[in-house]
Scaffold this motif. Structure first.
Motif, PDB file in Angstrom:
ATOM      1  N   PHE A 104       0.848  -1.194   0.000  1.00  0.00           N
ATOM      2  CA  PHE A 104       0.000   0.000   0.000  1.00  0.00           C
ATOM      3  C   PHE A 104       0.878   1.235   0.000  1.00  0.00           C
ATOM      4  O   PHE A 104       2.009   1.216   0.515  1.00  0.00           O
ATOM      5  CB  PHE A 104      -0.910   0.004   1.237  1.00  0.00           C
ATOM      6  N   GLY A 140       0.009   5.503   0.604  1.00  0.00           N
ATOM      7  CA  GLY A 140      -0.985   6.553   0.765  1.00  0.00           C
ATOM      8  C   GLY A 140      -0.858   7.659  -0.263  1.00  0.00           C
ATOM      9  O   GLY A 140      -1.846   8.058  -0.894  1.00  0.00           O
ATOM     10  N   SER A 192       0.905  -0.569  12.120  1.00  0.00           N
ATOM     11  CA  SER A 192       0.522  -0.663  10.714  1.00  0.00           C
ATOM     12  C   SER A 192      -0.949  -0.338  10.538  1.00  0.00           C
ATOM     13  O   SER A 192      -1.807  -0.879  11.230  1.00  0.00           O
ATOM     14  CB  SER A 192       0.783  -2.078  10.180  1.00  0.00           C
ATOM     15  N   THR A 193      -1.245   0.566   9.601  1.00  0.00           N
ATOM     16  CA  THR A 193      -2.606   0.755   9.101  1.00  0.00           C
ATOM     17  C   THR A 193      -2.626   0.408   7.611  1.00  0.00           C
ATOM     18  O   THR A 193      -3.480   0.877   6.860  1.00  0.00           O
ATOM     19  CB  THR A 193      -3.100   2.192   9.325  1.00  0.00           C
ATOM     20  N   GLY A 194      -1.690  -0.388   7.203  1.00  0.00           N
ATOM     21  CA  GLY A 194      -1.515  -0.800   5.816  1.00  0.00           C
ATOM     22  C   GLY A 194      -0.087  -1.209   5.549  1.00  0.00           C
ATOM     23  O   GLY A 194       0.189  -2.175   4.842  1.00  0.00           O
ATOM     24  N   THR A 228      -1.798   6.521  -3.724  1.00  0.00           N
ATOM     25  CA  THR A 228      -3.255   6.390  -3.828  1.00  0.00           C
ATOM     26  C   THR A 228      -3.881   7.749  -4.114  1.00  0.00           C
ATOM     27  O   THR A 228      -4.729   7.896  -5.008  1.00  0.00           O
ATOM     28  CB  THR A 228      -3.846   5.806  -2.529  1.00  0.00           C
ATOM     29  N   SER A 268      -9.577   5.889   3.422  1.00  0.00           N
ATOM     30  CA  SER A 268      -9.699   5.072   4.625  1.00  0.00           C
ATOM     31  C   SER A 268      -8.502   4.129   4.692  1.00  0.00           C
ATOM     32  O   SER A 268      -7.955   3.717   3.662  1.00  0.00           O
ATOM     33  CB  SER A 268     -11.007   4.281   4.621  1.00  0.00           C
ATOM     34  N   GLN A 269      -8.082   3.825   5.906  1.00  0.00           N
ATOM     35  CA  GLN A 269      -6.981   2.895   6.106  1.00  0.00           C
ATOM     36  C   GLN A 269      -7.417   1.769   7.031  1.00  0.00           C
ATOM     37  O   GLN A 269      -8.457   1.831   7.684  1.00  0.00           O
ATOM     38  CB  GLN A 269      -5.751   3.617   6.669  1.00  0.00           C
ATOM     39  N   ASN A 270      -6.613   0.717   7.057  1.00  0.00           N
ATOM     40  CA  ASN A 270      -6.922  -0.407   7.935  1.00  0.00           C
ATOM     41  C   ASN A 270      -6.870   0.015   9.393  1.00  0.00           C
ATOM     42  O   ASN A 270      -6.174   0.980   9.760  1.00  0.00           O
ATOM     43  CB  ASN A 270      -5.920  -1.541   7.710  1.00  0.00           C
ATOM     44  N   LEU A 280      -9.950  -0.830   0.365  1.00  0.00           N
ATOM     45  CA  LEU A 280      -9.945   0.429   1.097  1.00  0.00           C
ATOM     46  C   LEU A 280     -10.785   1.468   0.361  1.00  0.00           C
ATOM     47  O   LEU A 280     -10.772   1.539  -0.868  1.00  0.00           O
ATOM     48  CB  LEU A 280      -8.511   0.947   1.261  1.00  0.00           C
ATOM     49  N   GLY A 325      -1.451   7.705   8.984  1.00  0.00           N
ATOM     50  CA  GLY A 325      -2.540   6.992   9.633  1.00  0.00           C
ATOM     51  C   GLY A 325      -2.079   6.284  10.888  1.00  0.00           C
ATOM     52  O   GLY A 325      -2.750   6.318  11.931  1.00  0.00           O
ATOM     53  N   SER A 369       0.498   6.367   4.572  1.00  0.00           N
ATOM     54  CA  SER A 369       0.285   5.196   5.429  1.00  0.00           C
ATOM     55  C   SER A 369       0.818   5.437   6.830  1.00  0.00           C
ATOM     56  O   SER A 369       0.151   5.121   7.828  1.00  0.00           O
ATOM     57  CB  SER A 369       0.946   3.961   4.808  1.00  0.00           C
TER      58      SER A 369
END
Length: 302
Positions: free
Chosen positions: A85, A87, A167-169, A90, A130-132, A117, A240, A237
């Motif tokens: 991933f 950010g 981690s959020t990704g 994206t 949105s992130q994990n 996501l 987040g 990433s």
């Protein structure tokens, strides 16, 4: 800025590859982190994507393909490897699709190797991803990290905050430093690369808190030399992950909104917004947002 890129892999010659060059997380139209974006990438193999990312030379390039169970599938390549991933790439990809009329304002879903996501495009071009939900993976002692960034362990310990992989990704080591020390970091790229490989992390995200009442919540720097990124000017990433870290250890509220500055040490000041929502079970939503700007593209190779 126009650039002609020619890609050749063995007997495979790639024609008509158009790479948009985009600054993501810009601050009043300036700064940001550059990313490459390739639309309609369905026919590209991974080795071809890697070759393109290496030729573009940015920290990440995003490749947008069709998907049966989402609006798009997006893959991300650094100059050295694929990552699950990214950010800022994206944001770059969805900004390009918005600017080129492929998408209008609204909510979309992207499939990534970090999961499915959501991405929201607002009417003015502001993009929110949105992130994990956060994974708190491991902690390190101050001595281990001080050796990587050139600060004495007593300086790190003075924050009384943990050094933790979140981690959020993507997994980054979140490292708080006292005010006034962020610009004094002297990262040992080889040592950090080896440490990142050993502990299965992308790199290190350091921050110092800003005074209450300032525009920014924190100033940040991010280092991922294992993936060919000595330092980058905006990291979605890790932002987040930092928002979750601050909610967990510094600002324990059910709804937090943060604004981060990154890239000033590189002369590329970037603005990243992040928000976290929590309930009785903990953090329930993580969002990261900002603006982007197309700065050029490659001319298709005939």
């Amino acid at each position: 800025m126009w650039r002609c890129l020619h890609f050749k892999l063995g007997r495979t010659r790639l024609h008509q590859i158009n790479v948009y060059l985009v600054n993501a997380f810009t601050e009043q139209g300036k700064g940001g982190n550059p990313a490459g974006v390739v639309l309609q990438a369905d026919g590209l193999k991974d080795e071809q994507k890697l070759a393109i990312a290496r030729e573009v030379g940015f920290s990440e390039t995003a490749f947008v393909s069709s998907a049966s169970d989402a609006d798009f599938a997006v893959s991300f390549f650094t100059p050295t490897a694929e990552v699950d991933f990214c950010g800022h790439a994206t944001m770059a990809a969805f900004h390009v699709m918005f600017e080129q009329g492929v998408l209008t304002q609204g909510r979309y879903q992207q499939n990534t190797k970090a999961g499915r996501l959501g991405v929201t495009i607002e009417a003015d071009g502001h993009i929110v991803m949105s992130q994990n939900l956060p994974l708190y993976l491991k902690r390190f002692d101050y001595a281990e990290i001080s050796a990587l960034i050139g600060l004495d362990k007593s300086i790190l310990a003075s924050t009384q905050l943990p050094l933790e992989v979140i981690s959020t990704g993507l997994a980054d080591i979140i490292v708080p430093v006292p005010e006034g020390y962020l610009d004094k970091l002297k990262v040992n790229d080889m040592a950090l690369s080896n440490f990142s490989r050993q502990h299965n992390v992308i790199g290190l995200h350091a921050f110092e808190l800003c005074d209450e009442g300032e525009v920014f919540t924190a100033r940040c720097r991010n280092f991922a030399p294992l993936f060919g990124i000595p330092e980058e000017s905006a990291t979605g990433s890790a932002s987040g992950a930092l928002a979750c870290y601050l909610t967990q250890y510094v600002y324990p509220c059910q709804s937090n909104h943060f604004t981060f500055e990154q890239g000033s040490a590189m002369g590329r000041t970037s603005r990243i917004t992040a928000s976290v929502e929590s309930d009785e079970q903990g953090i329930s939503k993580v969002f990261v947002g900002g603006y982007a700007q197309i700065i050029g593209q490659t001319r298709p190779v005939a």
